[in-house]
Design a protein around this motif. Structure first.
Motif, mmCIF file in Angstrom:
data_model
loop_
_atom_site.group_PDB
_atom_site.id
_atom_site.type_symbol
_atom_site.label_atom_id
_atom_site.label_comp_id
_atom_site.label_asym_id
_atom_site.label_seq_id
_atom_site.Cartn_x
_atom_site.Cartn_y
_atom_site.Cartn_z
ATOM 1 N N THR B 38 -5.502 -1.077 2.722
ATOM 2 C CA THR B 38 -6.702 -2.455 3.269
ATOM 3 C C THR B 38 -5.174 -3.237 3.566
ATOM 4 O O THR B 38 -5.386 -4.011 4.105
ATOM 5 N N ALA B 39 -3.818 -3.222 1.955
ATOM 6 C CA ALA B 39 -3.969 -4.865 2.009
ATOM 7 C C ALA B 39 -2.046 -4.459 1.925
ATOM 8 O O ALA B 39 -1.825 -3.103 2.551
ATOM 9 N N CYS B 40 -2.130 -5.558 0.591
ATOM 10 C CA CYS B 40 -0.399 -5.641 1.048
ATOM 11 C C CYS B 40 0.716 -4.210 1.028
ATOM 12 O O CYS B 40 1.535 -4.062 0.931
ATOM 13 N N CYS B 41 0.104 -3.207 -0.482
ATOM 14 C CA CYS B 41 0.007 -2.033 -1.325
ATOM 15 C C CYS B 41 0.761 -1.080 0.665
ATOM 16 O O CYS B 41 1.753 -0.457 0.405
ATOM 17 N N MET B 43 1.826 -2.161 3.192
ATOM 18 C CA MET B 43 3.595 -2.798 3.557
ATOM 19 C C MET B 43 4.773 -1.677 3.025
ATOM 20 O O MET B 43 5.512 -0.990 3.421
ATOM 21 N N PRO B 136 3.774 -5.198 -5.233
ATOM 22 C CA PRO B 136 3.613 -3.573 -4.787
ATOM 23 C C PRO B 136 4.263 -2.568 -5.491
ATOM 24 O O PRO B 136 5.400 -3.306 -5.360
#
Lengths: 159, 167, 441
Positions: B38-41, B43, B136
């Protein structure tokens, strides 16, 4: 010959509509009457000033004050390389404003966002419904009286 | 691998416990994961999956984008209340045996977002096997979490006896 | 509850849901397609699956505390978000940033921008099937993140750019690491140009697909590489220069057709220009103050001694604080004491330093900008990243609004894919670089 600034031209064209204007920190700000939003926006887009781009529109909630909500529009002119901030105030009892979807296409989602988070209705919007929150969410989260942590889970959560 | 007590293998005869270990070995080194990003993790998940910090060397390299074909659900990033039914549906569509890793503090506990929109940890929705903290997490942390999951898989009851009691 | 497309769909068409858990690794967005065979008759894009309440949370945090939240907005270029927020606040307060800090900010910003474009194009290429391009670009990104990590301490969400300057100065081996990263990135870009630019498959999937006209792009409020791919030259770094961009020589690449391939090419060329900016900035950066002498007493020792007398000797700070010693402060942070964290040497040894430190972080005190409102925009990876802050004079923002560039870009998706095939959705959506943290806030 000095070119007239956009604020001066607005004041000329809409003497009744423009309430206040000032320049602070390099930004031009104009406060207008809410009924004049659509004519002023049309003038800004089509006039030689050519504010062809609607950068942003948002809302600020001042719960103690009357009128409670202040809508903030940022316009940008590519040819003149200038930004302009237009503000208008609407009260809680009459939370309606004209929609700019006929003039700018991104006003569609921007107005849906403001409707979702603040509850402002836009007359003339083709499809005004929630954008970020889900169907069944009650309330408008970004209003100051909505508590930060009031959750409305969609499915039953454990613990 | 410190910190994880070695569980006693399930009771049974020598051959069945050996078969259990064999199945555990096979399962832990062939994890097909479903990255629910879903999000920044996401990356850092991409970094962990790519050349520098390869998760393929641990057997978990195959990304299967269908819940039917995967056995490990890697929940990467913040889960909001709007997303929660989707997560639950994906988890229920996965077939047994399945494991869940909560990747990143937002999946573990809601992270820095304690507000109206974010689920405070995915263990409120689905059961979780390994929690990887970090905001992260570094790819090395991810690999450490993966190794812990592999250890868990090795030592758990592989549930291969088809005449087991249905509870 | 049926969505708009479910209510409006014709009887003879099929509804296909490209759901929020998307293999295209863009995070979470739901695209519902109404298909007639393979052709898309109509579509509906549903966002909000990553709405994390950023704006509301920021109203409950102090200006300094909400810096990590800004990192997580456009999470592929976190330093640019930091920069946008901090510069908006600095415009409101009226803070002068030292020149070396400005160069460092430009360096970090451009490194972030390159990693943003690398990630976007890597994902786009991978979804079209070019897995090699994805792996090569991730490799280059690792080198850039090495540079960022050695300077800021974190690979991704750094919170490095602070109000008044940056958190810490560049470490001594910075130039060598930067050169290696630049060389590796150049090699990767050359390889990817060779792999994709004339690749018939990639061209078939991206040329004349997802075309948008100039008028439409402006009407939708597009900015950034997507707008420049249509031929309109608007880059916030050139139009309203900030930091030291006006002192550096670089160009703004433009496309002409406004299709997916132009968006890809504009981003590739922008990466070259960013590398040019980085090299120039690293060359022109003003020299730092004389090097700090590492030997000194430990902080606990210094605190003990300071209870009896004024401590004049050097203090060896922990390695985490490397780069933010007192001697570095004139280089990296503004001199106005009310808006920057006081140096640790002062905090450990003088009572004034301790009081300043407390007051900076205490609720109700600390950073309190003057009452007013401000809008400032920087050039983010996707376009004009603007922050609108309304301050009521307290230590928390009254309203913080983000002008997310990809919000406007994605709002055009429905128009771009109408009449195209299902397979065209993937490169179109990939070239838009939707970042969920920025789109949904």
């Amino acid at each position: 010959m000095e070119e007239k600034t956009i604020v001066e031209r607005l004041r000329e064209e809409f003497p009744a509509g423009v309430r206040e204007s000032w320049t602070s920190l390099g930004d031009d700000v104009v406060i207008i009457d809410k009924g004049m939003l659509l004519p002023i926006a049309t003038f800004l887009r089509d006039s030689p000033g050519e504010f062809r781009m609607l950068l942003d529109l948002t809302c600020v909630d001042y719960p103690g004050q009357e009128p409670r909500f202040e809508m903030v529009y940022h316009f940008f002119s590519l040819s003149r390389n200038r930004r302009l901030r237009i503000k208008t105030q609407i009260s809680e009892s009459d939370l309606r404003l004209a929609s700019l979807t006929a003039l700018w296409k991104n006003a569609d989602w921007l107005e849906r966002e403001v409707y979702d988070l603040f509850g402002v209705h836009f007359d003339g919007h083709p499809d005004l419904r929630r954008l970020f929150m889900y169907d069944g969410f009650e309330g408008h989260p970004l209003r100051k009286d909505y508590p930060l942590r009031r959750r409305q889970p969609l499915i039953r959560l454990k613990e | 691998m410190t910190g994880l007590k070695k569980k006693r293998p399930p009771a049974g005869q020598f051959m069945t416990t050996q078969f259990n270990s064999l199945l555990g070995w096979a399962r832990k080194y062939s994890l097909f994961h479903y990255p629910f990003v879903t999000a920044c993790c996401g990356m850092e998940y991409m970094s962990a999956a790519c050349a520098h910090f390869d998760i393929d060397r641990f057997g978990a390299g195959w990304t299967r984008f269908s819940p039917r074909q995967s056995d490990m659900l890697l929940v990467v990033g913040t889960i909001t209340h709007k997303e929660a039914p989707v997560l639950r549906t994906v988890y229920e569509q996965m077939t047994e045996p399945k494991w869940v890793i909560a990747f990143g503090t937002c999946a573990v506990s809601g992270g820095i977002y304690d507000n109206y929109a974010v689920v405070q940890g995915i263990d409120q929705i689905i059961p979780v096997d390994v929690y990887i903290p970090g905001c992260p997490p570094r790819p090395e942390t991810v690999l450490d979490g993966l190794l812990k999951l592999q250890e868990k898989i090795q030592h758990q009851d592989q549930d291969w006896r088809w005449k087991k009691k249905r509870s | 509850m049926p969505t708009r497309i479910q209510k409006q769909a014709r009887q003879d068409t099929m509804l296909l849901n490209m759901g929020p858990s998307h293999p295209a690794m863009h995070g979470t967005i739901r695209v519902m397609l109404e298909l007639d065979g393979e052709r898309i008759v109509n579509s509906e894009v549903e966002v909000g699956y990553l709405h994390r309440g950023f704006e509301k949370t920021c109203e409950h945090r102090t200006y300094f505390n909400l810096l990590p939240y800004t990192d997580r907005l456009n999470y592929v270029s976190p330093l640019i978000n930091n920069l946008g927020y901090v510069m908006t606040l600095e415009k409101l307060i009226g803070v002068e940033v030292p020149e070396r800090a400005q160069y460092i900010r430009v360096l970090m910003s451009e490194l972030s921008r390159i990693s943003d474009h690398l990630t976007c194009l890597a994902a786009m290429a991978m979804e079209c099937g070019a897995f090699t391009a994805f792996l090569y670009k991730m490799k280059a990104r690792e080198f850039l993140w090495d540079v960022i990590e050695q300077t800021t301490g974190a690979r991704m969400t750094t919170s490095y750019i602070r109000i008044g300057g940056v958190r810490a100065d560049l470490h001594p081996g910075f130039d060598a690491v930067l050169k290696k990263a630049i060389d590796e990135t150049r090699l990767v870009l050359k390889d990817v140009h060779g792999l994709l630019d004339k690749n018939k498959i990639f061209l078939n999937r991206t040329r004349d697909v997802g075309v948008i006209s100039r008028e439409d792009a402006v009407a939708f409020g597009w900015t950034g590489p997507c707008l420049r791919s249509t031929g309109i030259s608007y880059d916030v770094r050139k139009a309203h220069p900030y930091l030291v961009y006006d002192q550096l020589k670089w160009e703004v690449p433009l496309g002409d057709r406004g299709d997916n391939f132009d968006r890809y090419l504009v981003r590739m060329k922008e990466m070259e220009q960013s590398l040019r900016i980085i090299e120039q900035a690293a060359f022109r950066i003003p020299k730092s103050s004389p090097a700090f002498v590492a030997a000194g007493m430990s902080p606990s020792q210094a605190i003990k001694e300071s209870r009896l007398q004024r401590v004049r000797k050097a203090i060896a700070l922990s390695p985490n604080l490397e780069g933010s010693e007192e001697t570095r402060y004139p280089d990296i942070l503004a001199s106005d004491k009310s808006f920057v964290v006081p140096p640790k040497e002062e905090t450990y040894t003088t009572i004034e330093g301790l009081i300043n430190h407390f007051k900076f972080f205490m609720r109700g005190h600390g950073l309190r900008p003057p009452k007013g409102e401000v809008y400032f925009a920087v050039e983010g990876g996707n376009g004009e990243l603007g922050f609108y802050i309304v301050s009521d004079g307290t230590d928390r923002p009254y309203r913080l609004h983000l002008r997310a560039p990809c919000f406007h870009i994605v709002s055009a998706l429905e128009q771009l894919i109408r009449g195209r095939y299902v397979a065209d959705v993937i490169p179109t959506f990939g070239s838009m670089n939707m970042i969920g943290g920025e789109l949904d806030r």
